[in-house]
Design a protein around this motif. Structure first.
Motif, PDB file in Angstrom:
ATOM      1  N   GLY A  68       1.320  -0.903  -0.217  1.00 48.85           N
ATOM      2  CA  GLY A  68       0.148  -0.055   0.125  1.00 48.85           C
ATOM      3  C   GLY A  68       0.559   1.642  -0.092  1.00 48.85           C
ATOM      4  N   MET A  69       1.997   1.263   0.782  1.00 51.70           N
ATOM      5  CA  MET A  69       1.955   2.143   0.840  1.00 51.70           C
ATOM      6  C   MET A  69       3.355   2.794  -0.426  1.00 51.70           C
ATOM      7  N   LEU A  70       3.750   1.120  -0.747  1.00 55.27           N
ATOM      8  CA  LEU A  70       4.499   1.477  -2.664  1.00 55.27           C
ATOM      9  C   LEU A  70       3.169   2.501  -3.556  1.00 55.27           C
ATOM     10  N   GLU A  71       2.069   1.992  -3.369  1.00 52.79           N
ATOM     11  CA  GLU A  71       0.962   2.474  -4.351  1.00 52.79           C
ATOM     12  C   GLU A  71       0.731   3.638  -4.466  1.00 52.79           C
ATOM     13  N   ILE A  72       0.686   3.857  -3.226  1.00 54.11           N
ATOM     14  CA  ILE A  72       0.499   5.283  -2.965  1.00 54.11           C
ATOM     15  C   ILE A  72       1.297   6.276  -3.227  1.00 54.11           C
ATOM     16  N   ARG A  73       2.482   6.066  -2.694  1.00 59.53           N
ATOM     17  CA  ARG A  73       3.752   7.183  -4.057  1.00 59.53           C
ATOM     18  C   ARG A  73       3.151   7.759  -4.315  1.00 59.53           C
ATOM     19  N   LYS A  74       3.135   7.892  -5.056  1.00 61.73           N
ATOM     20  CA  LYS A  74       2.736   8.197  -7.205  1.00 61.73           C
ATOM     21  C   LYS A  74       1.064   9.099  -6.561  1.00 61.73           C
ATOM     22  N   HIS A  75       0.298   9.344  -5.527  1.00 66.42           N
ATOM     23  CA  HIS A  75      -0.724   9.938  -5.579  1.00 66.42           C
ATOM     24  C   HIS A  75      -0.568  10.790  -4.378  1.00 66.42           C
ATOM     25  N   LEU A  76       0.637  10.506  -3.454  1.00 65.22           N
ATOM     26  CA  LEU A  76       1.249  11.666  -2.299  1.00 65.22           C
ATOM     27  C   LEU A  76       1.618  12.686  -3.296  1.00 65.22           C
ATOM     28  N   ALA A  77       2.352  12.191  -4.314  1.00 65.36           N
ATOM     29  CA  ALA A  77       3.013  13.352  -4.928  1.00 65.36           C
ATOM     30  C   ALA A  77       2.753  13.881  -5.722  1.00 65.36           C
ATOM     31  N   SER A  78       1.350  13.851  -6.164  1.00 66.34           N
ATOM     32  CA  SER A  78       0.087  14.899  -6.469  1.00 66.34           C
ATOM     33  C   SER A  78      -0.792  16.502  -6.182  1.00 66.34           C
ATOM     34  N   TYR A  79      -0.211  14.767  -4.830  1.00 71.81           N
ATOM     35  CA  TYR A  79      -1.342  16.317  -3.463  1.00 71.81           C
ATOM     36  C   TYR A  79      -0.625  16.854  -3.284  1.00 71.81           C
ATOM     37  N   VAL A  80       0.711  17.352  -3.857  1.00 73.66           N
ATOM     38  CA  VAL A  80       1.706  18.415  -3.286  1.00 73.66           C
ATOM     39  C   VAL A  80       1.583  19.412  -4.102  1.00 73.66           C
ATOM     40  N   ARG A  81       1.049  19.200  -5.470  1.00 66.91           N
ATOM     41  CA  ARG A  81       1.243  20.294  -6.564  1.00 66.91           C
ATOM     42  C   ARG A  81       0.282  21.897  -6.057  1.00 66.91           C
ATOM     43  N   GLY A  82       1.476  22.446  -6.134  1.00 66.36           N
ATOM     44  CA  GLY A  82       1.606  24.054  -5.769  1.00 66.36           C
ATOM     45  C   GLY A  82       1.146  24.024  -4.205  1.00 66.36           C
ATOM     46  N   VAL A  83       2.314  23.390  -3.837  1.00 66.86           N
ATOM     47  CA  VAL A  83       3.170  24.115  -1.826  1.00 66.86           C
ATOM     48  C   VAL A  83       3.556  24.295  -1.931  1.00 66.86           C
ATOM     49  N   HIS A  84       4.426  24.997  -1.264  1.00 67.09           N
ATOM     50  CA  HIS A  84       5.391  25.558  -1.146  1.00 67.09           C
ATOM     51  C   HIS A  84       6.802  24.619  -0.658  1.00 67.09           C
ATOM     52  N   ALA A  85       8.008  24.461  -1.910  1.00 72.23           N
ATOM     53  CA  ALA A  85       9.092  23.364  -1.627  1.00 72.23           C
ATOM     54  C   ALA A  85       8.555  22.110  -2.388  1.00 72.23           C
ATOM     55  N   ALA A  86       7.550  22.333  -3.014  1.00 74.95           N
ATOM     56  CA  ALA A  86       6.684  20.324  -3.660  1.00 74.95           C
ATOM     57  C   ALA A  86       8.090  19.611  -4.602  1.00 74.95           C
ATOM     58  N   ALA A  87       8.342  20.750  -4.552  1.00 72.56           N
ATOM     59  CA  ALA A  87       9.368  19.374  -5.772  1.00 72.56           C
ATOM     60  C   ALA A  87      10.294  19.107  -4.522  1.00 72.56           C
ATOM     61  N   SER A  88      10.845  18.980  -3.215  1.00 70.62           N
ATOM     62  CA  SER A  88      11.811  18.585  -2.474  1.00 70.62           C
ATOM     63  C   SER A  88      10.480  17.845  -1.804  1.00 70.62           C
ATOM     64  N   PHE A  89       9.861  17.983  -1.448  1.00 70.66           N
ATOM     65  CA  PHE A  89       8.697  17.597  -0.426  1.00 70.66           C
ATOM     66  C   PHE A  89       8.221  15.991  -1.736  1.00 70.66           C
TER      67      PHE A  89
END
Length: 120
Positions: A68-89
């Motif tokens: 589940g943690m492997l699968e959710i990574r792609k979602h997590l990457a999309s969730y931070v679009r537009g936040v400060h330091a998004a690339a780093s997060f």
């Protein structure tokens, strides 16, 4: 509106990848189809989205364990679009191995938002 235009006399519409980073799109479509009113998820702040993101992380680990943690990574990457330091997060989130580590990163972003640090 796009869903309404495409559905015609069909029984459903496929949303697919548009849910990545924006599971609220389902509410947008349902709201429009049921109430004929536009509800825009883009109006939600990261602080408003964070509880759902954290719950998504918890459920993913609960139901699928390490996979589940492997699968959710792609979602997590999309969730931070537009936040400060998004690339780093994003770099940190795509390599996260536990729910607690992922939630800690989401809480770090929440704190930045509360402190008034936003994307430029």
């Amino acid at each position: 509106e796009s869903a309404r235009d495409k559905i015609g006399n069909l029984d459903g519409v496929m949303i697919g990848r548009s849910t990545f980073g924006n599971p609220w799109v389902i509410k947008e479509v349902a709201h429009y189809l049921l109430d004929n009113e536009v509800w825009d998820s883009k109006q939600l702040t990261f602080l408003e989205k964070a509880p759902i993101i954290k719950r998504h992380i918890e459920l993913s680990e609960q139901f699928k364990g390490g996979r589940g943690m492997l699968e959710i990574r792609k979602h997590l990457a999309s969730y931070v679009r537009g936040v400060h330091a998004a690339a780093s997060f994003r770099m940190k989130l795509v390599t996260v191995e536990s729910a607690s580590a992922a939630i800690a990163l989401i809480e770090e972003i929440e704190q930045l938002e509360r402190d008034g640090v936003h994307a430029v």
